[in-house]
Write an enzyme that holds these catalytic residues in place. Structure first.
Site, PDB file in Angstrom:
ATOM      1  N   TYR A   1      19.033 -51.497 -78.587  1.00 29.45           N
ATOM      2  CA  TYR A   1      18.034 -51.030 -79.598  1.00 29.45           C
ATOM      3  C   TYR A   1      18.534 -49.944 -80.624  1.00 29.45           C
ATOM      4  O   TYR A   1      19.648 -49.233 -80.364  1.00 29.45           O
ATOM      5  CB  TYR A   1      16.798 -50.536 -78.731  1.00 29.45           C
ATOM      6  CG  TYR A   1      16.983 -48.880 -78.058  1.00 29.45           C
ATOM      7  CD1 TYR A   1      17.968 -48.616 -77.120  1.00 29.45           C
ATOM      8  CD2 TYR A   1      16.255 -47.994 -78.680  1.00 29.45           C
ATOM      9  CE1 TYR A   1      18.015 -47.520 -76.454  1.00 29.45           C
ATOM     10  CE2 TYR A   1      16.503 -46.621 -78.239  1.00 29.45           C
ATOM     11  CZ  TYR A   1      17.304 -46.349 -76.942  1.00 29.45           C
ATOM     12  OH  TYR A   1      17.343 -45.236 -76.546  1.00 29.45           O
TER      13      TYR A   1
ATOM     14  N   ARG B   1      16.008 -66.607 -64.718  1.00 30.62           N
ATOM     15  CA  ARG B   1      17.070 -65.353 -64.210  1.00 30.62           C
ATOM     16  C   ARG B   1      18.239 -65.728 -63.484  1.00 30.62           C
ATOM     17  O   ARG B   1      18.525 -66.549 -62.521  1.00 30.62           O
ATOM     18  CB  ARG B   1      16.012 -64.577 -63.004  1.00 30.62           C
ATOM     19  CG  ARG B   1      16.682 -63.156 -62.809  1.00 30.62           C
ATOM     20  CD  ARG B   1      15.947 -62.502 -62.030  1.00 30.62           C
ATOM     21  NE  ARG B   1      16.502 -60.960 -61.670  1.00 30.62           N
ATOM     22  CZ  ARG B   1      17.487 -60.868 -60.675  1.00 30.62           C
ATOM     23  NH1 ARG B   1      17.894 -61.872 -59.930  1.00 30.62           N
ATOM     24  NH2 ARG B   1      17.939 -59.818 -60.811  1.00 30.62           N
TER      25      ARG B   1
ATOM     26  N   LYS C   1      24.037 -48.226 -77.491  1.00 34.22           N
ATOM     27  CA  LYS C   1      22.619 -47.958 -77.233  1.00 34.22           C
ATOM     28  C   LYS C   1      22.051 -48.741 -76.354  1.00 34.22           C
ATOM     29  O   LYS C   1      21.223 -49.628 -76.945  1.00 34.22           O
ATOM     30  CB  LYS C   1      22.124 -47.503 -78.775  1.00 34.22           C
ATOM     31  CG  LYS C   1      20.657 -46.917 -78.461  1.00 34.22           C
ATOM     32  CD  LYS C   1      20.698 -46.026 -80.167  1.00 34.22           C
ATOM     33  CE  LYS C   1      19.284 -45.210 -80.175  1.00 34.22           C
ATOM     34  NZ  LYS C   1      19.189 -44.290 -79.235  1.00 34.22           N
TER      35      LYS C   1
ATOM     36  N   GLU D   1      25.897 -34.852 -73.727  1.00 30.48           N
ATOM     37  CA  GLU D   1      24.787 -34.863 -74.571  1.00 30.48           C
ATOM     38  C   GLU D   1      23.491 -34.706 -73.725  1.00 30.48           C
ATOM     39  O   GLU D   1      23.638 -34.025 -72.658  1.00 30.48           O
ATOM     40  CB  GLU D   1      24.863 -35.988 -75.481  1.00 30.48           C
ATOM     41  CG  GLU D   1      24.543 -37.134 -74.369  1.00 30.48           C
ATOM     42  CD  GLU D   1      24.643 -38.780 -75.122  1.00 30.48           C
ATOM     43  OE1 GLU D   1      24.315 -38.658 -76.338  1.00 30.48           O
ATOM     44  OE2 GLU D   1      24.891 -39.820 -74.566  1.00 30.48           O
TER      45      GLU D   1
ATOM     46  N   LEU E   1      26.409 -41.095 -76.922  1.00 27.70           N
ATOM     47  CA  LEU E   1      26.085 -41.881 -77.898  1.00 27.70           C
ATOM     48  C   LEU E   1      26.496 -41.297 -79.478  1.00 27.70           C
ATOM     49  O   LEU E   1      26.255 -40.001 -79.527  1.00 27.70           O
ATOM     50  CB  LEU E   1      24.584 -42.103 -78.026  1.00 27.70           C
ATOM     51  CG  LEU E   1      24.083 -43.285 -78.804  1.00 27.70           C
ATOM     52  CD1 LEU E   1      24.113 -44.660 -78.681  1.00 27.70           C
ATOM     53  CD2 LEU E   1      22.731 -43.046 -79.515  1.00 27.70           C
TER      54      LEU E   1
END
Ligand code: PDD
Length: 287
Positions: A35, A103, A149, A181, A205
């Protein structure tokens, strides 16, 4: 604040309530997707190119083959704002999953990725930007590929919740004492006029705002050192601050109940905030 009425699904625009996914959707069941959260100031994207570049780096890293090009995504994202007549401060959430399929851990064959994006209003959080926030420190228990991400945010969610329960804004994460972070932002320490932060490798990130912080520092001739710092260093810091698309550059004035510096946002943090405002707001106003 609610979601704007027109959303993007695949490469089409539709009413917000008409989007639905089956139970067997890989983002839902496996967190098998990625995302982006992109800042909007007065109806204009901030750092759009950087976010789209990172989106494609994340897609490549997890082997999702999106047929839509970077240019097309950029065009669609701009259209999303136009169709909603979005003129305020806000953000876009964009997600791409590996698609809908029965699945099975193995990738499905010939299934198109699911892509959607929506717009929300988000005023600047002037209170925290001006006055600073408190943090806690926590062990970083995430995986080795934090540069992606990914939708898998459970460790981040748990860390942020712990911070909230302790009356704090963010959790500073560390691996064996070395700060990586925060749960949803990058973090920096200032000591003797130099900025220290974790190197942009697989452990963090690579924040779009972080890239800008580095540029601002270089422009202002403030040494920007990707050497990292430890949890112990925090107690001796002159300044501490964090950055993200939603938090901008936010001073940290307390961590683990210890005051940072004199307990007020420091001068280098303030200089960087000014540079950010010029870059994000004034430049955009001139467009
Ligand atoms: N989070 N590190 C982590 C773990 C993040 O989740 C984020 C952003 C950042 C900062 O990246 P950027 O400067 O590109 O926003 C660093 C977004 C805002 C979120 O998940 O909501």
């Amino acid at each position: 604040m609610s979601i704007y009425p027109i959303i993007m699904s695949q490469t089409k625009f539709m009413q917000r309530d008409s989007l639905s996914y089956p139970y067997e959707e890989r983002g839902l069941q496996f967190g098998d997707g990625i995302y982006e959260v992109i800042r909007i100031y007065q109806g204009n994207y901030y750092l759009l190119e950087e976010h789209v570049d990172r989106l494609f780096r994340s897609l490549e890293a997890i082997k999702i083959n999106l047929e839509t090009s970077k240019e097309e995504i950029t065009r669609l994202l701009n259209q999303l704002l136009e169709r909603n007549d979005m003129k305020k401060d806000g953000k876009v959430y964009l997600q791409v999953s590996r698609g809908s399929a029965p699945r099975d851990h193995v990738f499905p064959e010939d299934v198109p990725p699911n892509l959607f994006a929506y717009v929300k209003e988000l005023p600047r959080n002037l209170e925290t930007i001006q006055n600073g926030v408190s943090t806690i420190t926590q062990r970083d228990v995430r995986w080795e590929n934090c540069y992606i991400k990914s939708l898998n945010l459970l460790p981040n969610v748990l860390a942020k919740q712990e911070a909230k329960e302790q009356g704090c804004y963010e959790a500073i994460l560390h691996r064996d004492g070395l700060v990586t972070e925060c749960s949803s932002s990058n973090v920096y320490l200032v000591k003797d006029g130099k900025i220290y932060t974790h190197t942009a490798n697989n452990r963090i990130l690579h924040g779009c705002v972080r890239m800008r912080v580095e540029k601002f520092a270089v422009d202002m001739k403030i040494p920007f050192l990707e050497e990292g710092f430890s949890v112990e260093d925090i107690s001796m810091a002159d300044e501490l601050f964090l950055s993200s698309s939603t938090s901008e550059i936010t001073p940290i004035i307390q961590s683990d109940n210890q005051q940072i510096g004199n307990g007020k946002p420091g001068p280098i943090t303030r200089q960087l905030q000014e540079a950010y405002e010029k870059d994000a707001l004034i430049r955009k106003l001139e467009v």
